[in-house]
Design a protein around this motif. Structure first.
Motif, PDB file in Angstrom:
ATOM      1  N   TYR A 120      35.917  19.008  26.012  1.00  0.00           N
ATOM      2  CA  TYR A 120      36.754  19.735  26.972  1.00  0.00           C
ATOM      3  C   TYR A 120      36.582  21.246  26.819  1.00  0.00           C
ATOM      4  N   LEU A 121      36.597  21.722  25.575  1.00  0.00           N
ATOM      5  CA  LEU A 121      36.415  23.162  25.342  1.00  0.00           C
ATOM      6  C   LEU A 121      35.065  23.627  25.885  1.00  0.00           C
ATOM      7  N   SER A 122      34.033  22.847  25.670  1.00  0.00           N
ATOM      8  CA  SER A 122      32.686  23.228  26.107  1.00  0.00           C
ATOM      9  C   SER A 122      32.588  23.289  27.620  1.00  0.00           C
ATOM     10  N   PHE A 123      33.211  22.340  28.306  1.00  0.00           N
ATOM     11  CA  PHE A 123      33.174  22.331  29.769  1.00  0.00           C
ATOM     12  C   PHE A 123      33.863  23.557  30.341  1.00  0.00           C
ATOM     13  N   VAL A 124      35.080  23.836  29.881  1.00  0.00           N
ATOM     14  CA  VAL A 124      35.820  24.985  30.409  1.00  0.00           C
ATOM     15  C   VAL A 124      35.102  26.282  30.058  1.00  0.00           C
ATOM     16  N   ALA A 125      34.563  26.359  28.840  1.00  0.00           N
ATOM     17  CA  ALA A 125      33.831  27.563  28.429  1.00  0.00           C
ATOM     18  C   ALA A 125      32.612  27.793  29.323  1.00  0.00           C
ATOM     19  N   ALA A 126      31.899  26.734  29.653  1.00  0.00           N
ATOM     20  CA  ALA A 126      30.733  26.869  30.527  1.00  0.00           C
ATOM     21  C   ALA A 126      31.138  27.423  31.890  1.00  0.00           C
ATOM     22  N   THR A 127      32.246  26.914  32.450  1.00  0.00           N
ATOM     23  CA  THR A 127      32.691  27.402  33.759  1.00  0.00           C
ATOM     24  C   THR A 127      33.109  28.864  33.686  1.00  0.00           C
ATOM     25  N   SER A 248      34.672  22.542  45.215  1.00  0.00           N
ATOM     26  CA  SER A 248      34.886  21.105  45.366  1.00  0.00           C
ATOM     27  C   SER A 248      35.788  20.577  44.261  1.00  0.00           C
ATOM     28  N   PHE A 249      35.507  20.947  43.030  1.00  0.00           N
ATOM     29  CA  PHE A 249      36.308  20.483  41.902  1.00  0.00           C
ATOM     30  C   PHE A 249      37.754  20.962  41.989  1.00  0.00           C
ATOM     31  N   VAL A 250      37.941  22.230  42.269  1.00  0.00           N
ATOM     32  CA  VAL A 250      39.290  22.805  42.298  1.00  0.00           C
ATOM     33  C   VAL A 250      40.150  22.127  43.356  1.00  0.00           C
ATOM     34  N   ASN A 251      39.615  21.960  44.553  1.00  0.00           N
ATOM     35  CA  ASN A 251      40.422  21.408  45.646  1.00  0.00           C
ATOM     36  C   ASN A 251      40.566  19.894  45.564  1.00  0.00           C
ATOM     37  N   ASN A 252      39.515  19.214  45.108  1.00  0.00           N
ATOM     38  CA  ASN A 252      39.621  17.764  44.959  1.00  0.00           C
ATOM     39  C   ASN A 252      40.650  17.396  43.883  1.00  0.00           C
ATOM     40  N   SER A 253      40.676  18.165  42.810  1.00  0.00           N
ATOM     41  CA  SER A 253      41.642  17.898  41.742  1.00  0.00           C
ATOM     42  C   SER A 253      43.066  18.253  42.166  1.00  0.00           C
ATOM     43  N   LYS A 254      43.207  19.274  43.016  1.00  0.00           N
ATOM     44  CA  LYS A 254      44.543  19.607  43.523  1.00  0.00           C
ATOM     45  C   LYS A 254      45.090  18.461  44.355  1.00  0.00           C
ATOM     46  N   GLN A 255      44.235  17.899  45.232  1.00  0.00           N
ATOM     47  CA  GLN A 255      44.640  16.758  46.032  1.00  0.00           C
ATOM     48  C   GLN A 255      45.007  15.571  45.148  1.00  0.00           C
ATOM     49  N   ALA A 256      44.225  15.348  44.084  1.00  0.00           N
ATOM     50  CA  ALA A 256      44.503  14.256  43.155  1.00  0.00           C
ATOM     51  C   ALA A 256      45.857  14.442  42.477  1.00  0.00           C
ATOM     52  N   ALA A 257      46.156  15.671  42.071  1.00  0.00           N
ATOM     53  CA  ALA A 257      47.446  15.946  41.419  1.00  0.00           C
ATOM     54  C   ALA A 257      48.609  15.689  42.368  1.00  0.00           C
ATOM     55  N   GLU A 258      48.434  16.052  43.634  1.00  0.00           N
ATOM     56  CA  GLU A 258      49.509  15.861  44.612  1.00  0.00           C
ATOM     57  C   GLU A 258      49.742  14.386  44.899  1.00  0.00           C
ATOM     58  N   ARG A 259      48.670  13.653  45.162  1.00  0.00           N
ATOM     59  CA  ARG A 259      48.837  12.251  45.552  1.00  0.00           C
ATOM     60  C   ARG A 259      49.168  11.348  44.363  1.00  0.00           C
ATOM     61  N   VAL A 282      37.787  14.978  37.392  1.00  0.00           N
ATOM     62  CA  VAL A 282      38.668  15.406  38.482  1.00  0.00           C
ATOM     63  C   VAL A 282      40.090  14.904  38.292  1.00  0.00           C
ATOM     64  N   GLN A 283      40.244  13.592  38.069  1.00  0.00           N
ATOM     65  CA  GLN A 283      41.577  13.002  38.020  1.00  0.00           C
ATOM     66  C   GLN A 283      42.324  13.347  36.747  1.00  0.00           C
ATOM     67  N   ALA A 284      41.607  13.661  35.679  1.00  0.00           N
ATOM     68  CA  ALA A 284      42.273  13.953  34.402  1.00  0.00           C
ATOM     69  C   ALA A 284      42.176  15.428  34.033  1.00  0.00           C
ATOM     70  N   GLN A 285      40.969  15.881  33.690  1.00  0.00           N
ATOM     71  CA  GLN A 285      40.821  17.241  33.169  1.00  0.00           C
ATOM     72  C   GLN A 285      41.309  18.310  34.137  1.00  0.00           C
ATOM     73  N   THR A 294      49.763  17.228  30.183  1.00  0.00           N
ATOM     74  CA  THR A 294      49.123  17.142  28.877  1.00  0.00           C
ATOM     75  C   THR A 294      48.179  15.947  28.856  1.00  0.00           C
ATOM     76  N   MET A 295      46.923  16.192  28.501  1.00  0.00           N
ATOM     77  CA  MET A 295      45.964  15.101  28.348  1.00  0.00           C
ATOM     78  C   MET A 295      45.984  14.601  26.916  1.00  0.00           C
ATOM     79  N   VAL A 296      46.102  13.285  26.757  1.00  0.00           N
ATOM     80  CA  VAL A 296      46.098  12.678  25.432  1.00  0.00           C
ATOM     81  C   VAL A 296      44.856  11.801  25.310  1.00  0.00           C
ATOM     82  N   ILE A 297      43.961  12.169  24.397  1.00  0.00           N
ATOM     83  CA  ILE A 297      42.755  11.370  24.146  1.00  0.00           C
ATOM     84  C   ILE A 297      43.130  10.308  23.120  1.00  0.00           C
ATOM     85  N   ALA A 298      43.145   9.052  23.555  1.00  0.00           N
ATOM     86  CA  ALA A 298      43.543   7.972  22.648  1.00  0.00           C
ATOM     87  C   ALA A 298      42.455   7.668  21.624  1.00  0.00           C
ATOM     88  N   SER A 299      41.197   7.716  22.055  1.00  0.00           N
ATOM     89  CA  SER A 299      40.074   7.407  21.168  1.00  0.00           C
ATOM     90  C   SER A 299      38.798   7.944  21.795  1.00  0.00           C
TER      91      SER A 299
END
Length: 585
Positions: A120-127, A248-259, A282-285, A294-299
């Motif tokens: 997760y840190l690597s993905f956000v850092a890359a963006t 695409s990511f920003v708006n698709n994830s916003k729609q996912a959060a709303e619905r 999209v649906q989680a991160q 809050t995202m919880v990584i179970a394993s």
């Protein structure tokens, strides 16, 4: 490389195009006396709010400013808990470290890892650095990872030293000499691995001034720029590399959060799906950033027992999964009878789910607020999804409603629109469409038409109310004696049997009919069924030619890292055991 800006056409221009389309097809569709205007299988859902012009990095910074002390990510197996403020601080250090290594805007950095917080840190850092992140399946082996690196010119790659039976660092060091673009292997490990860089060292590489500069440079990154490359599943030929953009990511994830109703309160998400997959991204991160969830990584890899334990321990309110993951969660819950009491909603996607599975989720997990989602890698994940408060019949029998700012059209094999309620190939158009396949103009042109329609390859039924159903993948359709059969329909009727947990159907060779149906079935614990029992159940429920000739009972099913069943492996297994005939060579 084809870089194509796919924008949603104005309402007026869309109406003009459709009018011309209707004139062209008028004779065909008016012969029955039906109104083309009324019966054309086309639906546009413009949405109530304008699209955001924002990058993923800006979205994260906005979230960190709104909820600085709220927990952003919890990794149970790593015993790590980070707030939004913690994550922003670390990703900017990491982004500056990437730049210090010589990575520039538009360069590609791979992440080949399971669900660890470093992913997760690597993905956000890359963006935040304007670098394109390449998500790579952690189950890939040496030849597959080498193909990915060379296909898109990966310059650096982040990975653990090892996980499960895979020694990531050793594999990468072995292929590095054959991958001329690969300059840096960044390993998160306490010990230094010769020939690589430690993740913690890259975080500490840049000066304070260089780290501060990351935040100031966010406006220099275009929302229309690519930020992620996803590899398709590669069921036919080599996987294609799908380039997706920030907007695409920003708006698709916003729609996912709303619905998904993440915005209804502070939610805690138990993550089952892998980070590298579009579903997990999209649906989680990203959806969590719009809601402060809050995202919880179970394993690191999906484990249904660990997920149930995590939901209870962390009082998770939301969880996601593919149909197979939900089946596994139900199995565990059925055995443990654990006190799962905090779940508010669940999301199912990745492949269509049967109505029976929704009923079993309600029965065993007491979860009434389920959501369906549907999409493709090429559409940045989600293009149909459940609406809040919809009737259960829509949730259980469709893949959801057309998403905001998306147009949907169902066509026949000549590209002409079919009537509502009739099957055809689904085409979609809107901001979610990929920029294109990396260095593959030919396949990009085959997938996206000149006027921006993206061909999904799914046989689909669209209703007038904007809801849709998947009949099956066009490439999965089998032909038995001239009858077209979609495996999904067979699977749904089999799963309606009270003793069957999962069913997966596919075509096998037959010298009379060309193809016959084989179904691999997993039964409930303690249930004993025979092939004759299953065939008898089908009589009177479905046409005789949809009842599988070959029925194989299995205890386990081969899956991808994203939880999808690998039918080609099932076919290979039953052919190798002589349970079904093989095509003559």
């Amino acid at each position: 490389m084809l870089h194509r800006n796919l924008t949603v056409l104005s309402v007026g221009f869309r109406k003009f195009l459709l009018a011309q389309f209707r004139v062209h097809t008028e004779k065909r569709w008016t012969s029955s006396g039906a109104s083309i205007e009324k019966d054309l299988s086309y639906f546009s859902h413009p949405g109530r709010q304008p699209l955001l012009e924002m990058t993923v990095g800006q979205l994260f910074q906005e979230s960190a400013e709104r909820w600085p002390q709220r927990e952003c990510i919890i990794s149970m197996h790593q015993n790590v808990r980070l707030t939004f403020s913690d994550v922003l601080s670390r990703v900017d250090k990491l982004a500056a470290g990437f730049k210090k290594l010589g990575l520039k805007k538009g360069d590609r950095i791979g992440i080949w890892a399971p669900n660890d917080y470093q992913w997760y840190l690597s993905f956000v850092a890359a963006t935040r650095a304007g670098i394109i992140m390449v998500g790579i399946n952690p189950a890939y082996q040496k030849d597959e990872i080498e193909y990915c690196i060379q296909k898109v010119g990966v310059k650096a790659i982040v990975c653990p030293e090892s996980s499960k039976r895979q020694n990531y660092a050793k594999v990468l060091l072995d292929i590095k000499q054959r991958c001329p673009t690969l300059d840096h292997i960044i390993v998160y490990s306490q010990d230094h691995v010769r020939g690589t860089r430690r993740f913690s060292d890259v975080e500490a590489l840049a000066s304070d001034i260089e780290v501060e500069a990351i935040g100031k440079e966010q406006s220099d990154i275009s929302p229309g720029a690519g930020c992620n490359i996803q590899f398709t599943s590669g069921t036919t030929g080599k996987p294609k590399a799908v380039l997706l953009g920030h907007k695409s990511f920003v708006n698709n994830s916003k729609q996912a959060a709303e619905r998904t109703e993440l915005l209804s309160g502070q939610q805690k998400i138990c993550l089952n799906v892998p980070f590298f997959h579009a579903f997990g991204m999209v649906q989680a991160q990203l959806a969590s950033l719009h809601a402060g969830s809050t995202m919880v990584i179970a394993s690191p890899f999906f484990n249904p027992v660990t997920s149930i334990e995590t939901i209870i321990r962390e009082k998770c309110t939301v969880t996601f999964g593919t149909p197979t993951m939900w089946v596994n969660l139900i199995d565990v819950q059925h055995r443990l009878s654990a006190p799962v009491e905090t779940l508010f909603s669940g999301v199912i996607g990745g492949s269509p789910a049967s109505p029976q599975l929704f009923k079993r989720i309600q029965e065993h997990l007491r979860l009434n607020n389920m959501k369906s989602i549907y999409g493709l890698t090429e559409t940045c994940a989600i293009i149909f999804q459940s609406l809040p408060g919809e009737l259960k019949e829509f949730t259980e029998n469709t893949v959801g409603h057309v998403s905001d700012h998306i147009e949907a059209l169902v066509v026949d094999d000549k590209g002409s629109p079919v009537a509502f309620g009739h099957p055809g190939e689904l085409w979609v158009r809107g901001y979610t469409s990929m920029i294109g396949y990396w260095n593959d103009e030919e396949n990009t042109r085959k997938t996206i038409t000149e006027d921006g329609w993206l061909k999904t390859g799914d046989q689909f039924i669209l209703e007038k109310n904007g809801y849709g159903r998947i009949v099956g993948r066009l490439k999965d359709m089998l032909i038995r004696g001239g009858e077209n059969i979609f495996p999904k329909e067979v699977e749904h009727f089999l799963e309606s049997h009270p003793g069957i947990v999962e069913a997966h159907a596919f075509g096998v060779y037959d010298d009379v009919y060309g193809e016959e149906i084989c179904a691999c079935i997993r039964t409930r614990n303690g249930v004993k069924l025979t092939a004759d029992d299953v065939k008898a159940y089908g009589r009177g429920r479905v046409a005789h030619f949809k009842i599988p000739r070959y029925i194989v009972f299995v205890d386990q099913l081969p899956k991808t890292a994203s939880g999808k069943i690998q039918k080609f492996k099932l076919r290979e297994e039953v052919e190798a055991k002589g349970l079904v005939p093989s095509k003559p060579k």
